[in-house]
Design a protein around this motif. Structure first.
Motif, PDB file in Angstrom:
ATOM      1  N   LEU A 353     -29.089 103.549 -80.053  1.00  0.00           N
ATOM      2  CA  LEU A 353     -29.132 104.436 -78.880  1.00  0.00           C
ATOM      3  C   LEU A 353     -28.760 105.872 -79.246  1.00  0.00           C
ATOM      4  CD1 LEU A 353     -27.540 102.142 -76.138  1.00  0.00           C
ATOM      5  CD2 LEU A 353     -29.884 103.010 -76.175  1.00  0.00           C
ATOM      6  N   ALA A 357     -31.565 108.891 -78.933  1.00  0.00           N
ATOM      7  CA  ALA A 357     -31.257 110.002 -78.022  1.00  0.00           C
ATOM      8  C   ALA A 357     -31.143 111.320 -78.790  1.00  0.00           C
ATOM      9  CB  ALA A 357     -29.953 109.705 -77.276  1.00  0.00           C
ATOM     10  N   THR A 460     -35.308 104.772 -75.708  1.00  0.00           N
ATOM     11  CA  THR A 460     -33.863 104.810 -75.450  1.00  0.00           C
ATOM     12  C   THR A 460     -33.520 104.030 -74.179  1.00  0.00           C
ATOM     13  OG1 THR A 460     -33.762 107.015 -76.478  1.00  0.00           O
ATOM     14  CG2 THR A 460     -31.876 106.340 -75.153  1.00  0.00           C
ATOM     15  N   TYR A 464     -31.376 100.495 -74.022  1.00  0.00           N
ATOM     16  CA  TYR A 464     -30.157 100.484 -73.201  1.00  0.00           C
ATOM     17  C   TYR A 464     -30.177  99.316 -72.217  1.00  0.00           C
ATOM     18  CZ  TYR A 464     -26.593 101.962 -69.864  1.00  0.00           C
ATOM     19  OH  TYR A 464     -25.495 101.990 -69.039  1.00  0.00           O
TER      20      TYR A 464
END
Length: 508
Positions: A353, A357, A460, A464
């Motif tokens: 992640l 990001a 992303t 998540y």
């Protein structure tokens, strides 16, 4: 400290030996780029479209044609493009065979058998001047791609099965570390004053088979995967011996008990082929996660970065942009080491992640830098910083983790088929980017990284929401996470059906 968690010399040797294939994969990825102009010249000579003495195009050409660079000749362009693309095609084809080769005679003998392909590929390219270089190199690249497609599945599978639970992430990341070291080595020795010149370029290409020779001597010293011995072959005593060789003297009963339960579960299930894995609803969630992780790696724009980096550095006024590109390779390697250190502490999900990001933000920054660098000179440094940071974030998580997390997500039965499918997805998307990126670049120009920023944002969000943390969990525990999710989903579906039935009867 628990002796089962210790890193023994035998384990270190086994992992080192396995990742020699990964080093070879990385070297083969990078080696073709540096000597491009030299190879194109020799293609032109072999095809009769270039006269070395005159230094111009020869044959049935017009006066205007004589001023064309040999690399622009249609025949040379075609053969050069094929030399690059055939590597990915070979990998796409062979990735389907990973499970078959791994289960045929075992992981060790599987890697040993396919080394014949790597040596043959190295000889074809190293001796390319003895016949038609374009035919020899294309053949060698195809065979090497076929070899790398197999080993990019076999290596993570073997390491995932022999690594202690506490170190499984760090050892799994070594596959990617070896790949980036291979790329860096190919960049350095591909410089024109080393091997990337008119005399030494066949040796440069031929060296891609060298790691396989060393690996061939070391593999017989490595223990076979205990999970393969117990679960696939049913050899409990041999699995116990293998565990003791890998982990030292310790009580192997808990590990064997976990394998026994996994074997019982695998025996109750029908044989899991690639086709049945695709059709199975039981493994659908794991498979979706595995494929999405590999897509996030290849569609992140990392290959576009390597394509763009030299041009970005040249625009920024770097005197020798090729050395700046090698600097990117060094950053690549250093941050893969960071991932090795962090992956078993921070976790797979967290690092992926953070990486995705961060890459998304860098893609936006590079878009701004590319758009305005002609108006503001300092914007070129924004682009350069974006390149270095993009690569750094990639190697922290999205680069190394997809390779080994597939082996963690699946139990022994479906694992080979899952790794084969994930590998095919990786190679196919790599090939797709390689073939389409020049057209995308022409279409979007300086906005090309906006596309990747959107993709990175999507990946992303998906990770998540859908990817569980596998750090510190046994294969049994990881499978239980997905089983629990399926039960919740089934329970929710059942409740929804009951509510609908109740509503229908009330309306009636």
């Amino acid at each position: 400290m628990d002796s089962a968690k210790q890193l023994t010399g035998t384990l270190a040797l086994a992992v080192f030996t396995a990742v020699l294939s990964s080093l070879q994969y990385g070297y083969s990825l990078g080696v073709i780029n540096a000597p491009q102009k030299v190879i194109e010249k020799h293609y032109g000579l072999a095809l009769g479209v270039w006269s070395e003495r005159a230094g111009v195009l020869s044959g049935n050409t017009t006066e205007e044609d004589e001023f064309l660079d040999v690399g622009q000749h249609p025949a040379v362009v075609m053969y050069w493009s094929l030399s690059v693309a055939i590597f990915s095609i070979g990998g796409m084809l062979s990735s389907f065979l990973v499970g078959f080769v791994g289960d045929l005679r075992g992981r060790i003998k599987g890697m040993l058998m396919v080394n014949v392909l790597a040596v043959a590929a190295g000889l074809l390219m190293g001796l390319c001047r003895m016949w038609k270089p374009h035919i020899m190199i294309i053949s060698g690249r195809a065979v090497m791609g076929f070899y790398c497609g197999l080993t990019s599945g076999l290596v993570p599978m073997y390491i995932g099965e022999i690594a202690p639970k506490a170190y499984r992430g760090a050892l799994g990341t070594l596959h990617q570390l070896a790949i980036v070291i291979g790329i860096l080595i190919s960049q350095v020795i591909g410089l024109d004053f080393v091997f990337g010149n008119d005399d030494m370029w066949p040796l440069l290409l031929g060296l891609s088979g060298a790691p396989a020779v060393l690996q061939t001597f070391l593999l017989p010293l490595c223990p076979e995967s205990p999970r393969y011995l117990y679960i696939v072959q049913g050899k409990e005593q041999e699995a116990r011996k293998s565990l003791h060789r890998l982990k030292g003297t310790y009580d192997a009963t808990p590990d064997l008990e976990e394998m026994r339960r996994e074997k019982e579960e695998a025996d109750r299930e029908p044989s899991v082929s690639i086709l049945s894995l695709i059709r199975s609803s039981v493994y659908r969630q794991q498979l979706s996660v595995a494929l999405m992780m590999h897509l996030s790696q290849q569609l992140s724009g990392i290959n576009a970065i390597f394509y763009y980096s030299t041009a970005i550095f040249a625009r920024a006024g770097v005197a020798q942009p090729v050395f700046a590109t090698i600097g990117v390779g060094v950053i690549n390697t250093l941050f893969t080491l960071v991932s090795v250190a962090l992956v078993d502490r921070a976790g797979r999900r967290t690092l992926t992640l953070v990486g995705l990001a961060g890459m998304c933000c860098c893609a936006v920054a590079m878009t701004v830098g590319l758009k305005f660098q002609n108006e503001y000179s300092w914007m070129s440094y924004v682009s350069m910083s974006g390149v270095f940071l993009f690569v750094s974030f990639f190697e922290i998580g999205p680069g190394p983790i997809p390779w080994f997390i597939v082996a963690e997500l699946f139990s022994q039965g479906p694992r080979p088929a899952a790794i084969a499918l994930a590998g095919c997805c990786n190679w196919s998307s790599n090939f797709l980017i390689g073939m389409t990126f020049p057209y995308i670049q022409t279409w979007l120009d300086s906005y090309v990284f906006v596309l990747f920023a959107v993709l990175l944002l999507g990946f992303t969000v998906y990770i998540y929401l859908r990817v569980p943390e596998t750090k510190g969990k046994s294969f049994e525990e990881i499978a239980a996470v997905f089983h629990k999710d399926r039960k919740k989903l089934a329970q929710g579906s059942k409740e929804a059906t009951e509510l609908q039935q109740l509503k229908t009867s009330t309306d009636a």
